[in-house]
Motif scaffolding. Structure first.
Motif, PDB file in Angstrom:
ATOM      1  N   VAL A  24      28.817  13.019   6.752  1.00  0.00           N
ATOM      2  CA  VAL A  24      29.118  11.973   5.772  1.00  0.00           C
ATOM      3  C   VAL A  24      30.586  12.014   5.375  1.00  0.00           C
ATOM      4  CG1 VAL A  24      28.598  11.103   3.465  1.00  0.00           C
ATOM      5  CG2 VAL A  24      26.747  11.961   4.912  1.00  0.00           C
ATOM      6  N   ALA A  25      31.097  13.212   5.061  1.00  0.00           N
ATOM      7  CA  ALA A  25      32.473  13.340   4.577  1.00  0.00           C
ATOM      8  C   ALA A  25      33.484  12.985   5.666  1.00  0.00           C
ATOM      9  CB  ALA A  25      32.718  14.752   4.063  1.00  0.00           C
ATOM     10  N   ASN A  82      27.181  26.653  11.279  1.00  0.00           N
ATOM     11  CA  ASN A  82      26.498  25.414  10.920  1.00  0.00           C
ATOM     12  C   ASN A  82      26.243  24.519  12.122  1.00  0.00           C
ATOM     13  OD1 ASN A  82      26.457  25.431   7.778  1.00  0.00           O
ATOM     14  ND2 ASN A  82      28.526  26.101   8.331  1.00  0.00           N
ATOM     15  N   GLN A 133      25.417  18.172   7.559  1.00  0.00           N
ATOM     16  CA  GLN A 133      25.146  16.853   6.976  1.00  0.00           C
ATOM     17  C   GLN A 133      26.315  16.410   6.093  1.00  0.00           C
ATOM     18  OE1 GLN A 133      21.347  17.231   4.988  1.00  0.00           O
ATOM     19  NE2 GLN A 133      20.203  16.662   6.824  1.00  0.00           N
ATOM     20  N   PHE A 134      26.821  17.355   5.284  1.00  0.00           N
ATOM     21  CA  PHE A 134      27.987  17.034   4.463  1.00  0.00           C
ATOM     22  C   PHE A 134      29.156  16.619   5.342  1.00  0.00           C
ATOM     23  CE2 PHE A 134      32.125  18.606   3.020  1.00  0.00           C
ATOM     24  CZ  PHE A 134      32.296  17.840   1.867  1.00  0.00           C
ATOM     25  N   THR A 138      24.024   8.960   8.267  1.00  0.00           N
ATOM     26  CA  THR A 138      22.688   9.545   8.131  1.00  0.00           C
ATOM     27  C   THR A 138      21.755   9.078   9.246  1.00  0.00           C
ATOM     28  OG1 THR A 138      21.842   7.805   6.677  1.00  0.00           O
ATOM     29  CG2 THR A 138      22.977   9.651   5.636  1.00  0.00           C
ATOM     30  N   ALA A 151      22.729  21.768   6.002  1.00  0.00           N
ATOM     31  CA  ALA A 151      23.280  21.072   4.839  1.00  0.00           C
ATOM     32  C   ALA A 151      24.787  20.861   4.990  1.00  0.00           C
ATOM     33  CB  ALA A 151      22.981  21.863   3.561  1.00  0.00           C
ATOM     34  N   VAL A 152      25.488  21.879   5.496  1.00  0.00           N
ATOM     35  CA  VAL A 152      26.934  21.749   5.679  1.00  0.00           C
ATOM     36  C   VAL A 152      27.246  20.716   6.754  1.00  0.00           C
ATOM     37  CG1 VAL A 152      29.047  22.958   6.383  1.00  0.00           C
ATOM     38  CG2 VAL A 152      27.407  24.086   4.872  1.00  0.00           C
ATOM     39  N   THR A 211      38.495  16.756  -0.658  1.00  0.00           N
ATOM     40  CA  THR A 211      37.508  16.449   0.386  1.00  0.00           C
ATOM     41  C   THR A 211      38.185  16.286   1.737  1.00  0.00           C
ATOM     42  OG1 THR A 211      36.075  15.342  -1.214  1.00  0.00           O
ATOM     43  CG2 THR A 211      35.732  14.818   1.105  1.00  0.00           C
ATOM     44  N   THR A 232      37.498  18.742   4.948  1.00  0.00           N
ATOM     45  CA  THR A 232      36.954  18.189   6.189  1.00  0.00           C
ATOM     46  C   THR A 232      37.955  18.287   7.329  1.00  0.00           C
ATOM     47  OG1 THR A 232      37.622  15.974   5.426  1.00  0.00           O
ATOM     48  CG2 THR A 232      35.341  16.627   5.058  1.00  0.00           C
TER      49      THR A 232
END
Length: 470
Positions: free
Chosen positions: A369-370, A237, A365-366, A337, A362-363, A216, A220
């Protein structure tokens, strides 16, 4: 890491599972480790420094506390106090206090530098001045991202991150239980072992436990790099301006809101153009008949639901906008979020555009968070966990080097790389898999191609090089 042979006998170079694919994985694990280990050590150490400041202090050092009083002064008066320290500077950003007991912060640009000024919101007294370009956090982030070498350093780190994925995948493959080996042998280190076996057991178990987190962090981290990140993944993205119908756009992007070379704008917004002031588009914001000032924009921010720590950026040119934001990238929030950015026309006070987490791809958003997890922004638990993770990565690097040193025959000056696989067909399968990695991560692909040419072509023709590696 620079791994040893899984064999038990000292000096052995033949793994107990003699398949050529296993030998290929071991050889590539070794070569990847030669390049990656120094970078992983650097990333772990500088990452720990950054986490310390984001998790236990602030990016500007210790929090500046103030005594509570009855009334908070207008933001404009606080800003004027900051300007008294740098009269010729330009106001860039106001950061509202996270709690009433903390100072406000103002960023000012002057002579190519960014000065952060802490101001008592009750008295307009200047409490502290920080050169934002020269904090410990700023230096750690610069080394972490570019080695202080600009694009060249960024490219070297991107290659290291890609090869780190190769290192991770080959390591997990080599130590994955098979042939009746109990899974507990990997999950739990054998602390009763001695010598190289003790190092090997700890290296395998710790690497196995950290593999998902390390993957991860590598992904990132690469998403911010100059080629794979900025040229390939991020453009696909980035928040689409098509969601802002009929809003005039400027040539500047959200990345211009970053300061002192630090990433403070959410990843999914950096390449999105900023709206432009000077039209009658948008929705009502600052009430009609009121001048559009930092005070009325700060009041609008509260009306829009911004509370606690948030940022307001001043327009930097004639078409610039006031930008109100609260996000985890800037350290405003511990919940990515809830990321939110609002832009206000500098002339009409109308709300031109808004971007929030739920509207990201979606990417993106990932990544929100990540990246917050990567930086230790999710709370104290996250900061402590990341410090432990950084310590674990340092141990993996050191244990890999120790195992390699213990595997080498005493007195040899050779690199002692693992042997070439005997089965050429299976070896080619390994090359195909590595080529797929190279396509996904272009700079890493170039590095893998260079290593392959060196290994497959020069090794067979240059006996001196072959002797040095074996």
């Amino acid at each position: 890491m620079i791994s040893s042979s899984p064999a038990d006998a000292p000096g052995s170079v033949v793994p107990p599972r003699s398949s050529s694919f296993h030998a290929t994985a071991w050889r590539w694990h070794f070569y990847a480790g030669l390049y990656v280990v120094p970078f992983l050590l650097m990333l772990a150490i500088t990452g720990a420094v950054m986490v310390f400041f984001t998790g236990f202090q602030t990016r500007l050092g210790l929090p500046v506390n103030v005594a509570l009083q009855d009334a908070v002064l207008p933001v404009s008066e606080q800003a004027q106090a900051a300007l008294t320290r740098f009269p010729e500077a330009t106001l860039a950003t106001y950061t509202a206090p996270k709690t009433p007991e903390l100072a406000s912060w103002f960023e000012l640009k002057h002579d190519g530098a960014t000065h952060a000024v802490a101001v008592n919101p009750f008295t307009a007294e200047v409490m502290k001045v920080v050169d934002k370009d020269n904090t410990v956090f700023a230096w750690a982030e610069a080394i972490h991202g570019t080695l202080l070498l600009g694009p060249v350093g960024d490219a070297l780190i991107e290659i290291a991150a890609g090869l780190g994925i190769v290192l991770l995948v080959t390591g997990v493959y080599m130590w994955w239980p098979r042939g009746g080996t109990p899974f507990a042998q990997v999950l739990v280190p054998n602390l009763r072992a001695r010598g190289r076996l003790w190092w090997r057991s700890l290296h395998a178990s710790l690497g196995f436990w950290l593999s998902a987190v390390l993957l991860t962090f590598l992904i990132t981290g690469m998403a911010w790099t100059g080629v794979w990140g900025a040229k390939l993944v991020q453009p696909w993205n980035t928040f689409p301006t098509t969601k802002w119908s009929d809003i005039p756009l400027s040539e500047a992007t959200h990345a211009t809101l970053n300061s002192a070379g630090q990433h403070e704008v959410p990843w999914g917004l950096e390449q999105t153009p900023l709206p432009a002031s000077g039209s009658m588009q948008g929705t009502p914001g600052v009430p009609a008949g009121h001048a559009v000032t930092i005070d009325t924009v700060a009041q609008l921010a509260r009306q829009l639901g911004f509370k606690g720590q948030h940022h307001i950026s001043w327009p930097q040119d004639d078409t610039g906008v006031f930008s109100i934001s609260a996000d985890s990238m800037s350290g405003d929030l511990t919940d990515p979020t809830q990321d939110r950015t609002v832009h206000v026309d500098r002339y009409t006070g109308r709300v031109l555009a808004e971007a929030a987490f739920e509207e990201y791809s979606a990417v993106a958003q990932f990544m929100a968070v990540a990246t917050a997890f990567h930086q230790g922004d999710l709370g104290l638990w996250n900061a402590w966990l990341n410090l432990l993770f950084c310590a674990g990565v340092v141990f993996l690097c050191i244990s890999g080097m120790v195992m390699w040193w213990k595997r080498r025959p005493a007195g040899t000056a050779h690199l002692f790389a693992p042997p070439l696989p005997a089965n050429a067909a299976r070896w080619k399968t390994g090359v195909v898999l590595l080529c797929v990695t190279g396509v996904l991560f272009p700079l890493t692909g170039v590095a893998l191609l260079v290593v392959w040419l060196l290994d497959a072509l020069l090794m067979s023709r240059w006996s001196t090089l072959k002797a040095a590696l074996n």
